[in-house]
Motif scaffolding. Structure first.
Motif, PDB file in Angstrom:
ATOM      1  N   VAL A 166       0.840  -1.211   0.000  1.00  0.00           N
ATOM      2  CA  VAL A 166       0.000   0.000   0.000  1.00  0.00           C
ATOM      3  C   VAL A 166       0.869   1.254   0.000  1.00  0.00           C
ATOM      4  N   SER A 167       1.901   1.283   0.858  1.00  0.00           N
ATOM      5  CA  SER A 167       2.769   2.468   0.901  1.00  0.00           C
ATOM      6  C   SER A 167       3.547   2.615  -0.408  1.00  0.00           C
ATOM      7  N   GLY A 168       3.948   1.508  -1.016  1.00  0.00           N
ATOM      8  CA  GLY A 168       4.638   1.562  -2.309  1.00  0.00           C
ATOM      9  C   GLY A 168       3.744   2.130  -3.404  1.00  0.00           C
ATOM     10  N   LEU A 169       2.474   1.733  -3.402  1.00  0.00           N
ATOM     11  CA  LEU A 169       1.523   2.302  -4.364  1.00  0.00           C
ATOM     12  C   LEU A 169       1.372   3.804  -4.160  1.00  0.00           C
ATOM     13  N   LEU A 170       1.217   4.217  -2.919  1.00  0.00           N
ATOM     14  CA  LEU A 170       1.075   5.649  -2.624  1.00  0.00           C
ATOM     15  C   LEU A 170       2.320   6.427  -3.052  1.00  0.00           C
ATOM     16  N   LEU A 171       3.501   5.873  -2.782  1.00  0.00           N
ATOM     17  CA  LEU A 171       4.742   6.552  -3.178  1.00  0.00           C
ATOM     18  C   LEU A 171       4.878   6.624  -4.699  1.00  0.00           C
ATOM     19  N   GLY A 172       4.423   5.600  -5.378  1.00  0.00           N
ATOM     20  CA  GLY A 172       4.462   5.611  -6.836  1.00  0.00           C
ATOM     21  C   GLY A 172       3.572   6.693  -7.431  1.00  0.00           C
ATOM     22  N   TRP A 173       2.493   7.005  -6.736  1.00  0.00           N
ATOM     23  CA  TRP A 173       1.527   7.993  -7.213  1.00  0.00           C
ATOM     24  C   TRP A 173       1.732   9.374  -6.601  1.00  0.00           C
ATOM     25  N   LYS A 174       2.738   9.567  -5.765  1.00  0.00           N
ATOM     26  CA  LYS A 174       2.848  10.813  -5.006  1.00  0.00           C
ATOM     27  C   LYS A 174       2.941  12.059  -5.875  1.00  0.00           C
ATOM     28  N   LYS A 175       3.637  12.004  -6.994  1.00  0.00           N
ATOM     29  CA  LYS A 175       3.757  13.185  -7.858  1.00  0.00           C
ATOM     30  C   LYS A 175       2.480  13.469  -8.620  1.00  0.00           C
ATOM     31  N   HIS A 176       1.580  12.511  -8.644  1.00  0.00           N
ATOM     32  CA  HIS A 176       0.325  12.665  -9.379  1.00  0.00           C
ATOM     33  C   HIS A 176      -0.868  12.730  -8.428  1.00  0.00           C
ATOM     34  N   SER A 177      -0.633  13.147  -7.195  1.00  0.00           N
ATOM     35  CA  SER A 177      -1.694  13.164  -6.178  1.00  0.00           C
ATOM     36  C   SER A 177      -2.321  14.541  -5.999  1.00  0.00           C
ATOM     37  N   GLY A 178      -1.956  15.479  -6.837  1.00  0.00           N
ATOM     38  CA  GLY A 178      -2.525  16.818  -6.732  1.00  0.00           C
ATOM     39  C   GLY A 178      -2.139  17.527  -5.441  1.00  0.00           C
ATOM     40  N   GLY A 179      -0.956  17.247  -4.924  1.00  0.00           N
ATOM     41  CA  GLY A 179      -0.485  17.899  -3.701  1.00  0.00           C
ATOM     42  C   GLY A 179      -0.941  17.235  -2.424  1.00  0.00           C
ATOM     43  N   LEU A 180      -1.743  16.170  -2.520  1.00  0.00           N
ATOM     44  CA  LEU A 180      -2.224  15.490  -1.323  1.00  0.00           C
ATOM     45  C   LEU A 180      -1.110  14.713  -0.623  1.00  0.00           C
ATOM     46  N   ILE A 181      -0.281  14.018  -1.383  1.00  0.00           N
ATOM     47  CA  ILE A 181       0.813  13.234  -0.797  1.00  0.00           C
ATOM     48  C   ILE A 181       2.118  14.018  -0.829  1.00  0.00           C
ATOM     49  N   LEU A 182       2.482  14.532  -1.991  1.00  0.00           N
ATOM     50  CA  LEU A 182       3.713  15.308  -2.151  1.00  0.00           C
ATOM     51  C   LEU A 182       3.332  16.770  -2.337  1.00  0.00           C
ATOM     52  N   PRO A 183       3.781  17.633  -1.423  1.00  0.00           N
ATOM     53  CA  PRO A 183       3.406  19.045  -1.550  1.00  0.00           C
ATOM     54  C   PRO A 183       3.971  19.662  -2.832  1.00  0.00           C
ATOM     55  N   LYS A 184       3.191  20.559  -3.399  1.00  0.00           N
ATOM     56  CA  LYS A 184       3.623  21.294  -4.588  1.00  0.00           C
ATOM     57  C   LYS A 184       4.784  22.200  -4.205  1.00  0.00           C
ATOM     58  N   SER A 185       5.751  22.345  -5.112  1.00  0.00           N
ATOM     59  CA  SER A 185       6.847  23.299  -4.914  1.00  0.00           C
ATOM     60  C   SER A 185       6.444  24.626  -5.539  1.00  0.00           C
ATOM     61  N   TYR A 186       6.422  25.663  -4.727  1.00  0.00           N
ATOM     62  CA  TYR A 186       6.006  26.988  -5.194  1.00  0.00           C
ATOM     63  C   TYR A 186       7.204  27.761  -5.745  1.00  0.00           C
ATOM     64  N   THR A 187       6.924  28.837  -6.450  1.00  0.00           N
ATOM     65  CA  THR A 187       7.954  29.610  -7.128  1.00  0.00           C
ATOM     66  C   THR A 187       8.156  30.955  -6.442  1.00  0.00           C
ATOM     67  N   GLY A 188       9.434  31.310  -6.217  1.00  0.00           N
ATOM     68  CA  GLY A 188       9.787  32.589  -5.623  1.00  0.00           C
ATOM     69  C   GLY A 188       9.936  33.668  -6.681  1.00  0.00           C
ATOM     70  N   THR A 189      10.462  34.809  -6.271  1.00  0.00           N
ATOM     71  CA  THR A 189      10.532  35.975  -7.156  1.00  0.00           C
ATOM     72  C   THR A 189      11.804  36.043  -7.985  1.00  0.00           C
ATOM     73  N   SER A 190      12.898  35.389  -7.541  1.00  0.00           N
ATOM     74  CA  SER A 190      14.154  35.495  -8.279  1.00  0.00           C
ATOM     75  C   SER A 190      14.908  34.169  -8.248  1.00  0.00           C
ATOM     76  N   THR A 191      15.458  33.800  -9.405  1.00  0.00           N
ATOM     77  CA  THR A 191      16.284  32.587  -9.487  1.00  0.00           C
ATOM     78  C   THR A 191      17.767  32.934  -9.448  1.00  0.00           C
ATOM     79  N   ASP A 192      18.082  34.221  -9.286  1.00  0.00           N
ATOM     80  CA  ASP A 192      19.471  34.671  -9.223  1.00  0.00           C
ATOM     81  C   ASP A 192      19.918  34.672  -7.760  1.00  0.00           C
ATOM     82  N   LEU A 193      20.875  33.820  -7.428  1.00  0.00           N
ATOM     83  CA  LEU A 193      21.304  33.663  -6.029  1.00  0.00           C
ATOM     84  C   LEU A 193      21.855  34.949  -5.418  1.00  0.00           C
ATOM     85  N   LYS A 194      22.371  35.857  -6.218  1.00  0.00           N
ATOM     86  CA  LYS A 194      22.911  37.099  -5.647  1.00  0.00           C
ATOM     87  C   LYS A 194      21.799  37.986  -5.076  1.00  0.00           C
ATOM     88  N   ASP A 195      20.542  37.749  -5.504  1.00  0.00           N
ATOM     89  CA  ASP A 195      19.395  38.499  -4.976  1.00  0.00           C
ATOM     90  C   ASP A 195      18.847  37.885  -3.688  1.00  0.00           C
TER      91      ASP A 195
END
Length: 187
Positions: free
Chosen positions: A37-66
């Motif tokens: 059961v846990s293996g099935l859930l882990l296999g589907w974690k990226k396709h769970s709509g944020g229920l199992i694996l939280p979505k990664s949000y985007t910040g304002t700058s990708t430049d590390l000096k900022d």
């Protein structure tokens, strides 16, 4: 060796393998259930709509000096955790994930299943996450018992994975023989 003696030996071996297969399955049924059961859930974690694996949000700058210094971001994450989740939660970190391409830093705490995502440049909160996938992983590999019992070096996980790995190997060998043995006896 006569044909009858040879066939009796094959039948005896087949009965032994069937007994080993049945006994191992009966003894480890609950563990195999949790692993599957846990293996099935882990296999589907990226396709769970944020229920199992939280979505990664985007910040304002990708430049590390900022970006703000990591210690400032860390202090901010700790303050947010205590203010928004619970003031008595441990601030010990399991890891810090720097996602330069997303302009985000994720602080994952060690003693509970919470994470804080911050904008790397502004330090603003992007998301407070419950780390369900981490908990499911601990169930899957048996380290959930190490987590709750406080063992130091993952001894329970080591014993658990050893037993389950050997059991899977035994199931593979005996299962193959239970399939192949009767075919061999017919010939």
């Amino acid at each position: 060796m006569t044909n009858t003696t040879k066939r009796q030996g094959q039948a005896k071996l087949l009965r032994s393998f069937r007994k080993i297969h049945r006994t191992t399955g009966a003894l480890l049924f609950v563990f195999f259930f949790f692993i599957s059961v846990s293996g099935l859930l882990l296999g589907w974690k990226k396709h769970s709509g944020g229920l199992i694996l939280p979505k990664s949000y985007t910040g304002t700058s990708t430049d590390l000096k900022d970006w703000l210094p990591l210690d400032s971001l860390h202090q901010n994450a700790c303050r947010i955790l205590h203010d928004s989740v619970a003031a008595d939660l441990s601030l010990d970190l399991e890891r810090i994930d720097v996602r330069k391409d997303k302009g985000m830093v994720k602080f994952v705490f060690a003693d509970h299943f919470w994470g804080i995502q911050l904008d790397g440049a502004t330090g603003q909160l992007l998301h407070i996450e419950q780390r369900r996938s981490d908990y499911i992983e601990k169930i899957h590999d048996g380290s959930v018992l190490d987590f709750y019992l406080g063992t130091s070096d993952g001894q329970i996980k080591l014993v658990y994975t050893t037993i389950m790995g050997i059991a899977l190997l035994i199931f593979t060998i005996t299962g193959f023989w239970l399939w192949y043995g009767p075919k061999r006896m017919r010939n």
